[in-house]
Motif scaffolding. Structure first.
Motif, short mmCIF file in Angstrom:
data_model
loop_
_atom_site.label_atom_id
_atom_site.label_comp_id
_atom_site.label_asym_id
_atom_site.label_seq_id
_atom_site.Cartn_x
_atom_site.Cartn_y
_atom_site.Cartn_z
N ASP A 250 0.66 -1.31 0.09
CA ASP A 250 -0.03 -0.02 0.08
C ASP A 250 0.86 1.28 0.04
O ASP A 250 0.33 2.55 -0.09
CB ASP A 250 -0.86 0.04 1.20
CG ASP A 250 -2.23 -0.69 0.77
OD1 ASP A 250 -2.18 -1.46 0.02
OD2 ASP A 250 -3.32 -0.47 1.56
N GLY A 418 -4.87 3.21 0.33
CA GLY A 418 -3.76 2.71 0.80
C GLY A 418 -3.62 2.89 2.25
O GLY A 418 -3.77 4.23 2.67
N PRO A 423 -2.48 -2.90 5.50
CA PRO A 423 -3.19 -2.90 3.89
C PRO A 423 -4.72 -3.01 3.82
O PRO A 423 -5.30 -3.96 4.43
CB PRO A 423 -2.10 -3.60 3.21
CG PRO A 423 -1.95 -4.71 4.14
CD PRO A 423 -1.62 -4.10 5.43
N TYR A 445 -6.44 7.75 1.80
CA TYR A 445 -5.22 6.82 2.13
C TYR A 445 -4.90 7.43 3.74
O TYR A 445 -5.36 8.48 4.32
CB TYR A 445 -4.20 6.95 1.47
CG TYR A 445 -3.43 8.45 1.32
CD1 TYR A 445 -2.39 8.95 2.39
CD2 TYR A 445 -3.74 9.57 0.63
CE1 TYR A 445 -1.92 10.02 2.27
CE2 TYR A 445 -3.25 10.77 0.54
CZ TYR A 445 -2.07 10.96 1.31
OH TYR A 445 -1.66 12.32 1.49
#
Length: 484
Positions: A250, A418, A423, A445
């Motif tokens: 990720d 991510g 992950p 993320y």
């Protein structure tokens, strides 16, 4: 382990050192919480206490250890619905003073934070007996080698640390697995008079929740697991555990999300920066006017840390710009020194929980494979578990599955653009693996979803109050973009 925090910790010297294996036994009955004054300097509004629990659940005659707790009382005690237990991650991180989670949950629930055994104000291990021994810790942990000679040195330094822990840590080191910590959590549930467990765990805290759910499936009430670890890959499988979890996959995904958001305002070239750092350190000036030497390894660690929070995008952009342009200023990096005993207690938990190779030489091969997937992030991740090659800690309370016992619904939270620590693919696997789980995704993320989206927090409120979970495939939007 963050190298910057380690350097700050070395300044503490002898203040971090203590000799002994277990905290003194508490005077009150193991069945109840002993309430006491919170330590000086603690945040206000909390009640502090501790619970005595067995050192070994397999051998009750082995004595007891202490687990410290902090209670944030519900603001509406007349309509309180119960208690939510909290763990922030780690292993090795203190969770005694829990956040309010959400305004609605703070109103209707007492929130009880926990220092797991081995951490913070709970019983801890002590590996070092002399300040000079701390110097090797900085070289051994929180970094990764770039050459064969550096690899051999890191293996030797890491073994020095683990040898000291084996000599000095005492019996507690062999009773720090997550299976044992989950049994402590069940004792706390009972001590607070809860028939079912309500729990919010982030990161490693999700593994505590997953372990609890499968040890005590009938006692699961509401478990919200944020930034999800894959329990099967954590506990078992070939190679180092830090490779199996594949957080480094990720890294490129989160980085690309950042770079896409930064495209209209950033002039640096990320690959060129890494190429320059691999050739040798870069000296930058921070906004306080201090000269800072940045190595390839320290840059990867800092970039990794910034990518755990999309709201840190402006700081990451400034950091990378300073590495690309000597005329630019880097952000000042702040943070207090870590509790070294707690960090090493967390290390004992990792090494007790997870199957790992016993030959430290194999880490280099796995790090090289991971580096091909996530440049820099791969070896940074993989070398985190190098101490497990030479630290012989085993806990008969370790739990390794099964992971699919039927339970009440468990809510999983994850960031689909991510998460370098846990992950997104691991959260997807865990939704299928657990007996009854539902994944709620946040479209950003970073590490952890609570507090970043009104949508996510509303679902947390619904889940803890009524047990409601979203439809499969539900995705929430963040309240703000990376540069919002």
């Amino acid at each position: 382990m963050n190298p910057r925090k380690l350097r700050a910790a070395l300044a503490l010297g002898a203040a971090t050192l203590a000799v002994g294996a277990l905290a003194p036994a508490a005077s009150a009955s193991p069945a109840g919480i002993v309430w006491e004054s919170c330590p000086t300097g603690s945040p206000g509004g909390y009640d502090c206490g501790h619970l005595d629990v067995p050192l070994s659940y397999q051998d009750p005659s082995a004595g007891t250890v202490t687990v410290a707790v902090g209670r944030l009382p519900a603001t509406d005690q007349a309509h309180k619905l119960g208690t939510i237990f909290y763990n922030p991650g780690g292993p090795g991180s203190s969770g005694r003073f829990a956040p309010a989670l959400t305004p609605a949950l703070h109103q209707r629930f007492d929130i009880v934070g926990i220092d797991p055994r081995g951490v913070g104000a709970s019983s801890k291990i002590h590996c070092f007996t002399d300040p000079s021994q701390l110097e090797v810790l900085q070289r051994a942990l929180g970094t990764f080698p770039l050459t064969p000679a550096a690899e051999q040195q890191q293996i030797a330094d890491t073994k020095t640390v683990t040898d000291l822990c084996e000599q000095n840590a005492g019996p507690l080191a062999n009773h720090l697995s997550t299976g044992t910590i989950a049994r402590d959590l069940d004792r706390l549930r009972a001590a607070f008079g809860e028939t079912k467990l309500r729990f919010y765990g982030k990161s490693y805290g999700t593994y505590i929740g997953e372990t609890y759910a499968n040890l005590f499936p009938g006692r699961v009430g509401t478990l919200a697991l944020d930034a999800v670890d894959d329990p099967s890959r954590w506990a078992t499988g070939p190679g180092p555990m830090s490779y199996r979890l594949r957080g480094f996959e990720d890294g490129p995904r989160a980085l690309q999300s950042f770079l896409d958001a930064c495209a209209s305002r950033c002039t640096f070239d990320y690959t060129t920066i890494l190429d320059r750092l691999e050739a040798g350190p870069i000296t930058v000036t921070d906004t306080a006017g201090r000269q800072v030497v940045v190595t390839y390894q320290s840059a990867i660690a800092q970039i990794h840390n910034y990518l755990t929070d999309a709201q840190a995008a402006p700081q990451l952009a400034a950091y990378l710009q300073a590495l690309a342009d000597p005329a630019s200023r880097a952000p000042v990096v702040t943070g207090g020194p870590p509790d070294i005993d707690s960090l090493l207690g967390g290390g004992a938990t990792l090494c007790s929980d997870a199957a790992n190779p016993r030959d430290p030489a194999v880490w280099a091969g796995y790090a090289g494979q991971a580096d091909q997937v996530g440049r820099g992030f791969g070896p940074y991740d993989v070398y985190k578990t190098l101490p497990c090659a030479t630290w012989d800690v085993t806990d008969t309370g370790r739990y390794t599955g099964p992971w699919n016992r039927p339970t009440a619904p468990i809510l999983l939270l994850a960031n689909r653009q991510g998460d370098l620590e846990t992950p997104y693919a691991g959260a997807q696997r865990t939704e299928r693996l657990l007996g009854n789980a539902r994944l709620l995704s946040l479209d950003t993320y970073g590490h952890g979803s609570r507090g970043k989206s009104a949508c996510v927090d509303t679902w947390l409120d619904r889940y803890f109050v009524a047990g409601s979970v979203p439809a499969r495939g539900t995705v929430c939007a963040p309240d703000h973009g990376p540069f919002g």
